[in-house]
Design a protein around this motif. Sequence first.
Motif, PDB file in Angstrom:
ATOM      1  N   LYS A  70      -6.150 -12.554  -1.674  1.00  0.00           N
ATOM      2  CA  LYS A  70      -6.946 -12.517  -0.439  1.00  0.00           C
ATOM      3  C   LYS A  70      -6.396 -13.517   0.569  1.00  0.00           C
ATOM      4  O   LYS A  70      -6.222 -13.195   1.750  1.00  0.00           O
ATOM      5  N   ASP A  71      -6.142 -14.728   0.096  1.00  0.00           N
ATOM      6  CA  ASP A  71      -5.646 -15.785   0.986  1.00  0.00           C
ATOM      7  C   ASP A  71      -4.299 -15.410   1.588  1.00  0.00           C
ATOM      8  O   ASP A  71      -3.992 -15.782   2.730  1.00  0.00           O
ATOM      9  N   GLU A  72      -3.481 -14.668   0.816  1.00  0.00           N
ATOM     10  CA  GLU A  72      -2.151 -14.263   1.283  1.00  0.00           C
ATOM     11  C   GLU A  72      -2.191 -13.019   2.163  1.00  0.00           C
ATOM     12  O   GLU A  72      -1.166 -12.605   2.708  1.00  0.00           O
ATOM     13  N   GLY A  73      -3.371 -12.401   2.301  1.00  0.00           N
ATOM     14  CA  GLY A  73      -3.500 -11.206   3.128  1.00  0.00           C
ATOM     15  C   GLY A  73      -3.110  -9.923   2.427  1.00  0.00           C
ATOM     16  O   GLY A  73      -3.060  -8.860   3.062  1.00  0.00           O
ATOM     17  N   VAL A  74      -2.842  -9.988   1.109  1.00  0.00           N
ATOM     18  CA  VAL A  74      -2.517  -8.768   0.356  1.00  0.00           C
ATOM     19  C   VAL A  74      -3.762  -7.901   0.211  1.00  0.00           C
ATOM     20  O   VAL A  74      -3.714  -6.678   0.333  1.00  0.00           O
ATOM     21  N   VAL A  75      -4.898  -8.544  -0.056  1.00  0.00           N
ATOM     22  CA  VAL A  75      -6.189  -7.855  -0.097  1.00  0.00           C
ATOM     23  C   VAL A  75      -6.788  -7.949   1.294  1.00  0.00           C
ATOM     24  O   VAL A  75      -7.055  -9.043   1.803  1.00  0.00           O
ATOM     25  N   GLU A  76      -7.006  -6.808   1.924  1.00  0.00           N
ATOM     26  CA  GLU A  76      -7.509  -6.808   3.298  1.00  0.00           C
ATOM     27  C   GLU A  76      -8.386  -5.594   3.552  1.00  0.00           C
ATOM     28  O   GLU A  76      -8.486  -4.680   2.722  1.00  0.00           O
ATOM     29  N   GLY A  77      -9.021  -5.570   4.712  1.00  0.00           N
ATOM     30  CA  GLY A  77      -9.823  -4.421   5.135  1.00  0.00           C
ATOM     31  C   GLY A  77     -10.938  -4.080   4.158  1.00  0.00           C
ATOM     32  O   GLY A  77     -11.638  -4.947   3.637  1.00  0.00           O
ATOM     33  N   GLY A  78     -11.075  -2.779   3.888  1.00  0.00           N
ATOM     34  CA  GLY A  78     -12.150  -2.294   3.027  1.00  0.00           C
ATOM     35  C   GLY A  78     -12.025  -2.716   1.581  1.00  0.00           C
ATOM     36  O   GLY A  78     -12.981  -2.597   0.808  1.00  0.00           O
ATOM     37  N   MET A  79     -10.833  -3.226   1.188  1.00  0.00           N
ATOM     38  CA  MET A  79     -10.659  -3.683  -0.184  1.00  0.00           C
ATOM     39  C   MET A  79     -11.329  -5.045  -0.414  1.00  0.00           C
ATOM     40  O   MET A  79     -11.661  -5.394  -1.549  1.00  0.00           O
ATOM     41  N   ILE A  80     -11.564  -5.796   0.651  1.00  0.00           N
ATOM     42  CA  ILE A  80     -12.122  -7.144   0.508  1.00  0.00           C
ATOM     43  C   ILE A  80     -13.499  -7.136  -0.160  1.00  0.00           C
ATOM     44  O   ILE A  80     -13.709  -7.858  -1.147  1.00  0.00           O
ATOM     45  N   PRO A  81     -14.492  -6.351   0.343  1.00  0.00           N
ATOM     46  CA  PRO A  81     -15.800  -6.385  -0.334  1.00  0.00           C
ATOM     47  C   PRO A  81     -15.752  -5.892  -1.773  1.00  0.00           C
ATOM     48  O   PRO A  81     -16.527  -6.350  -2.618  1.00  0.00           O
ATOM     49  N   LYS A  82     -14.824  -4.982  -2.077  1.00  0.00           N
ATOM     50  CA  LYS A  82     -14.690  -4.505  -3.456  1.00  0.00           C
ATOM     51  C   LYS A  82     -14.185  -5.621  -4.373  1.00  0.00           C
ATOM     52  O   LYS A  82     -14.741  -5.869  -5.449  1.00  0.00           O
ATOM     53  N   PRO A 122       0.796  -1.229   0.000  1.00  0.00           N
ATOM     54  CA  PRO A 122       0.000   0.000   0.000  1.00  0.00           C
ATOM     55  C   PRO A 122       0.833   1.286   0.000  1.00  0.00           C
ATOM     56  O   PRO A 122       0.351   2.338  -0.412  1.00  0.00           O
ATOM     57  N   ASP A 123       2.085   1.195   0.445  1.00  0.00           N
ATOM     58  CA  ASP A 123       2.949   2.378   0.498  1.00  0.00           C
ATOM     59  C   ASP A 123       3.790   2.555  -0.769  1.00  0.00           C
ATOM     60  O   ASP A 123       4.548   3.515  -0.880  1.00  0.00           O
TER      61      ASP A 123
END
Length: 292
Positions: free
Chosen positions: A237-249, A218-219
């Motif tokens: 997603k499984d690796e945790g790269v996609v997290e937080g508010g990005m998940i539902p998107k 993200p930085d």
Amino acid sequence: MKRENILVEALPYIRKLHGSKVVVKCGGHAIVNEETMENIIKDIVLLRYIGIEVILVHGGGPEISRVMNELGIKPKIVDGLRITDEKTMEVVRMVLIGNVGTELVSKIGSYGGKGIGLSGKDGRLFTAIKKGKKKVIVEGVEKEIDLGYVGEIDSVDPEMIEVVSSKGYIPVISPIAVDDEGRSLNVNADTVAGEIAINIGAKKLIMMTNVDGVMEDPDDEDSIFSKMTPEYAENLKDEGVVEGGMIPKVDSCMKAVRNDVEKAHILNGERPHSLLLELFTDEGVGTMIHKG
């Protein structure tokens, strides 16, 4: 690049999208920034004028929290989830339909377009069922909480959208659903946008947010993923790269593409005219999810 070259580059994309349906979802962060929202609305009106049927779905989380604080109602958010009791639901309905929705319709009109405000309650555009209790971690302890008047999409009837869109209107949709008992339920706007895109046969689903797209870091702006398949997104997603508010998107984009929406995009709405740059240039500016 010369102006004429930009127009020539855009021509094949305009031709391909002419007569198609595109669902655009704007998050709450874009809505509270006047300049950002005006740029997005200008782009949407332009798309409508060149023959693309645009459906705008909006959120409004920051504005809801602001109004609640002004009214002396403390927002209840646990593990990133808004607890929507009866008083909160009244504010959500007032802000999304009465404030944000009508303001967006007004802005569309100011740039020569024709907007019309809708919610799931209009013609039972989309219905929902109340979510059950959810397990969350609070201060290291697992607890079961009732989210209140929060719903999950149960059905979508696109007739209302098709009727108004065929007459040249731009539907502006608030993510307030109705259940079988006639109660209002707050639904995640990303989910609403994805379900509408699937049910109206949209060619594209576009998520406007406040980051450049899906990024490995993200930085690091250079770590953006410009293209990916749903399978690759699932791995992120499984690796945790996609997290937080990005998940539902990302979830909505993956589901849309797997259900015959040609492509889904995640863009930074704060970048001027990112919508046009993503749709009408070879390089694009965000993350595109496609079947591969």
